[in-house]
Design a protein around this motif. Structure first.
Motif, PDB file in Angstrom:
ATOM      1  N   LEU A 197      -2.051  65.359  51.434  1.00 26.43           N
ATOM      2  CA  LEU A 197      -2.805  66.500  51.947  1.00 26.43           C
ATOM      3  C   LEU A 197      -3.243  66.260  53.381  1.00 26.43           C
ATOM      4  CD1 LEU A 197      -5.028  66.836  48.778  1.00 26.43           C
ATOM      5  CD2 LEU A 197      -3.208  68.405  49.407  1.00 26.43           C
ATOM      6  N   GLN A 198      -3.408  64.993  53.696  1.00 28.44           N
ATOM      7  CA  GLN A 198      -3.915  64.645  55.019  1.00 28.44           C
ATOM      8  C   GLN A 198      -3.590  63.196  55.305  1.00 28.44           C
ATOM      9  OE1 GLN A 198      -8.160  64.944  55.251  1.00 28.44           O
ATOM     10  NE2 GLN A 198      -8.231  64.743  57.466  1.00 28.44           N
ATOM     11  N   GLY A 199      -3.348  62.900  56.582  1.00 26.01           N
ATOM     12  CA  GLY A 199      -3.220  61.513  56.983  1.00 26.01           C
ATOM     13  C   GLY A 199      -1.842  60.913  56.815  1.00 26.01           C
ATOM     14  N   GLN A 200      -1.831  59.626  56.497  1.00 29.65           N
ATOM     15  CA  GLN A 200      -0.591  58.883  56.479  1.00 29.65           C
ATOM     16  C   GLN A 200      -0.580  57.911  55.307  1.00 29.65           C
ATOM     17  OE1 GLN A 200       0.224  57.151  60.268  1.00 29.65           O
ATOM     18  NE2 GLN A 200       2.304  56.539  59.742  1.00 29.65           N
ATOM     19  N   GLY A 201       0.593  57.728  54.737  1.00 32.60           N
ATOM     20  CA  GLY A 201       0.706  56.797  53.625  1.00 32.60           C
ATOM     21  C   GLY A 201       2.016  56.045  53.673  1.00 32.60           C
ATOM     22  N   LEU A 202       1.960  54.774  53.278  1.00 31.88           N
ATOM     23  CA  LEU A 202       3.180  53.979  53.159  1.00 31.88           C
ATOM     24  C   LEU A 202       3.416  53.783  51.670  1.00 31.88           C
ATOM     25  CD1 LEU A 202       5.413  52.239  54.455  1.00 31.88           C
ATOM     26  CD2 LEU A 202       3.811  50.346  54.512  1.00 31.88           C
ATOM     27  N   PHE A 203       4.553  54.237  51.205  1.00 31.01           N
ATOM     28  CA  PHE A 203       4.836  54.237  49.775  1.00 31.01           C
ATOM     29  C   PHE A 203       5.794  53.123  49.386  1.00 31.01           C
ATOM     30  CE2 PHE A 203       2.890  58.285  48.656  1.00 31.01           C
ATOM     31  CZ  PHE A 203       2.810  58.903  49.888  1.00 31.01           C
ATOM     32  N   TYR A 204       5.449  52.415  48.330  1.00 30.22           N
ATOM     33  CA  TYR A 204       6.358  51.439  47.733  1.00 30.22           C
ATOM     34  C   TYR A 204       6.664  51.954  46.332  1.00 30.22           C
ATOM     35  CZ  TYR A 204       4.348  48.416  51.356  1.00 30.22           C
ATOM     36  OH  TYR A 204       3.922  47.880  52.539  1.00 30.22           O
ATOM     37  N   VAL A 205       7.842  52.494  46.170  1.00 27.15           N
ATOM     38  CA  VAL A 205       8.121  53.196  44.929  1.00 27.15           C
ATOM     39  C   VAL A 205       8.898  52.321  43.944  1.00 27.15           C
ATOM     40  CG1 VAL A 205       9.295  55.174  43.915  1.00 27.15           C
ATOM     41  CG2 VAL A 205       8.073  55.422  46.066  1.00 27.15           C
ATOM     42  N   VAL A 206       8.426  52.310  42.719  1.00 28.78           N
ATOM     43  CA  VAL A 206       9.106  51.576  41.657  1.00 28.78           C
ATOM     44  C   VAL A 206      10.303  52.398  41.185  1.00 28.78           C
ATOM     45  CG1 VAL A 206       8.876  50.793  39.276  1.00 28.78           C
ATOM     46  CG2 VAL A 206       7.036  50.372  40.906  1.00 28.78           C
ATOM     47  N   LYS A 207      11.435  51.736  41.061  1.00 28.58           N
ATOM     48  CA  LYS A 207      12.674  52.429  40.683  1.00 28.58           C
ATOM     49  C   LYS A 207      12.578  53.060  39.310  1.00 28.58           C
ATOM     50  CE  LYS A 207      17.035  51.015  42.646  1.00 28.58           C
ATOM     51  NZ  LYS A 207      16.696  50.171  43.766  1.00 28.58           N
TER      52      LYS A 207
END
Lengths: 399, 172
Positions: A197-207
């Motif tokens: 919704l706002q800002g920034q995110g670094l995602f580490y996604v599990v397969k």
């Protein structure tokens, strides 16, 4: 235990203490005897104890998804304590600093252990301290809150100004949220849907190919089955950068940009299992998904032609996770925009000079450093109010 | 069956009954005022058991008695409606799928209340509770991490539960 037949709170306390004695296994024969007579003393004792024991069971499910991180809680406890010790000015300065140093946490904790002796003294001022802390925290630091943590509804994670936090999502994936960010998480059996919704995110996604991970953000949807990528929300648009693996990005045509992105989130929830890309949303024309690989970036801005992936240095893009901003030939307004997220007061910049000023380099995300740096330039005027920091570069020739 | 085994069995029984009992009781609280009766009955029966019997495992006794009372009360007051399989209830409360929407709502609401209450607690109380209850860490480890004594850690835990109970009382 003495037989103080106090009010309810007292009985509650006693019942809780007994419960903990039993649960920790610390209770001995004498303790059992005491408990036996305590519980025989009044049905209120018994009732309190039964309720406590039941609460013990129920409390086993509290935060079963492990959204609360001990480090973060302890960190907050640092803030609660330090906020008091500092002057208001210092607090304001500090709260804008990025929260990242682990060493500080550790060293403070040790010193606190040493101070253990005067705990009583400190607890007296707790109420005052907490009140002050609460008011300051509410405005500046901000604690990541879980607005709703029911298993079946969506939850929102957010960070305050100057705060960065890592959250573990229910599927084991992880997201690091930058300062002043909000992420809505809505997992269903078929999809793992989140919305920035706002800002920034670094995602580490599990397969998990059967349960795709979908990020909705400003007119775009990022679909992923197991990788690492950064999403930076900018107004109605977004910048998506892949660190590892591959994602597909679906963008929506500009006619739709004014609608809240929530719309997209809703749509995807109704999708059948395994077919998340197959979306049609009313009048919105969906563009062809764009495939992004590691080291590629896509700038999805509204009112623009279909975006094209460009090659970037992913490390520079994710430098914020180390409290750094990497600027490359950024204009003053761009600099202000980049730093605004870390500032309690709004950063506004105007460049009236020609040629316009371009800044490059690695900066700490603490806006105080930027301000200090800009202060040193004779052509730049900085006006600070309670709510705004106004940066103006005068039309005189560049120094 | 040795005494140890028997005790363990009673303990397990009590553990498995606790949630039932509470949810049962809580449901009653919303509808009728017969919780005091049940508690009273449990209390009276407990008094009837001689000290020397109960002292060994007073806690387990309480729950065994309470279970009997609750069951009798249920049998007397309602037909065999939604008496769900115990095995299903035991264990993970959150993964409930026991097909009883009333219980489900109650459990969800309860959990929400608990989480809200937790949020209002001092950071160290929160941390202690989460590490002990959620993460299942031994008390020693928690003490070391927080730099506090064992009695202090226990105090924090008790504090958390006092707050939990208070919150639920307010919500009732």
């Amino acid at each position: 235990m003495d037989k103080r037949m106090g009010f309810n709170h007292q009985i509650s306390e006693e019942a809780a203490e007994w419960l903990i004695e039993f649960r920790t296994g610390d209770i001995d024969a004498a303790g059992r005897r005491e408990f036996d007579s305590w519980v025989r003393a009044s049905p209120e004792h018994l009732r309190a104890f039964i309720e406590m024991a039941a609460l013990w069971s129920e409390s086993g499910a509290v935060d079963a998804q492990r959204r609360l991180e001990i480090e973060a809680i302890l960190w907050r406890s640092q803030d609660e304590q330090q906020v008091i010790a500092l002057s208001p000015e210092a607090v304001r300065g500090k709260s804008r600093a990025p929260a990242r140093t682990q060493q500080r946490t550790r060293s403070t904790r040790t010193s606190e252990a040493q101070r253990g002796g005067n705990r009583r003294t400190r607890s007296i001022s707790r109420v005052t301290r907490f009140a002050t802390a609460a008011s300051v925290l509410a405005v500046t630091v901000g604690t990541a809150l879980i607005l709703r943590s029911s298993l079946f509804g969506p939850s929102t994670y957010h960070t305050g100004v100057g705060e960065q936090r890592s959250f573990r999502l229910p599927d084991g994936s992880r997201v690091v949220l930058d300062s002043r960010s909000r992420l809505r998480v809505d997992f269903t059996r078929a999809n793992r849907t989140v919305e920035l919704l706002q800002g920034q995110g670094l995602f580490y996604v599990v397969k998990n190919p059967l349960r795709p991970f979908l990020v909705h953000v400003g007119g775009a949807m990022v679909r992923d089955v197991g990788t690492q990528f950064d999403v930076n929300r900018r107004g109605n648009g977004a910048v998506i950068t892949v660190v590892e693996g591959q994602v597909s990005v679906t963008t929506f045509q500009s006619t739709f940009q004014s609608r809240p992105a929530v719309e997209y989130g809703r749509v995807s929830k109704e999708l059948p299992l395994g077919r998340p890309v197959d979306i049609s949303i009313g009048t919105a024309a969906r563009m062809q998904p764009i495939l992004l690989s590691a080291g590629e970036q896509l700038d999805v801005a509204p009112r623009e032609l279909p975006p094209r992936p460009v090659h970037v240095d992913a490390n520079a893009v994710t430098a914020w996770t180390h409290g750094q901003l990497v600027l490359e030939s950024a204009t003053l307004p761009q600099v202000a925009e980049a730093f605004d997220r870390y500032s309690a007061r709004k950063l506004v910049a105007r460049d009236e000079g020609t040629p316009e000023l371009r800044l490059s380099g690695v900066f700490a995300t603490n806006p105080a450093f930027l301000i200090r740096y800009l202060h040193e330039r004779p052509d730049i005027m900085i006006r600070e109010t309670d709510s705004e920091i106004d940066i103006v570069r005068s039309p005189r020739a560049d120094q | 069956m040795g005494v140890e085994d028997k005790n363990r069995l009673v303990g397990q029984l009590a553990a498995s009954q606790r949630q039932r009992l509470l949810r049962y009781l809580r449901r009653r609280v919303r509808n009728a005022a017969d919780i005091p009766d049940i508690i009273q009955e449990v209390f009276l029966r407990f008094l009837r058991v001689p000290h020397h019997d109960t002292i060994r495992t007073p806690e387990a006794y309480i729950f065994t008695i309470a279970r009997h009372v609750a069951q009798q009360h249920r049998l007397a007051s309602a037909p065999a409606d939604d008496f769900v399989d115990l095995e299903k209830v035991v264990g993970d409360l959150c993964s409930v799928a026991d097909g009883d929407p009333v219980l489900q709502v109650t459990a969800d609401q309860c959990l929400e209340q608990l989480e809200e209450a937790l949020n209002d607690m001092p950071a160290k109380v929160q941390a202690t509770f989460l590490m002990y209850r959620r993460d299942g860490l031994p008390l020693e480890q928690i003490c070391e991490r927080l730099g506090i004594s064992r009695p202090m850690a226990k105090k924090y835990l008790a504090k958390a539960f006092v707050q939990f109970r208070k919150r639920l009382k307010e919500a009732e």
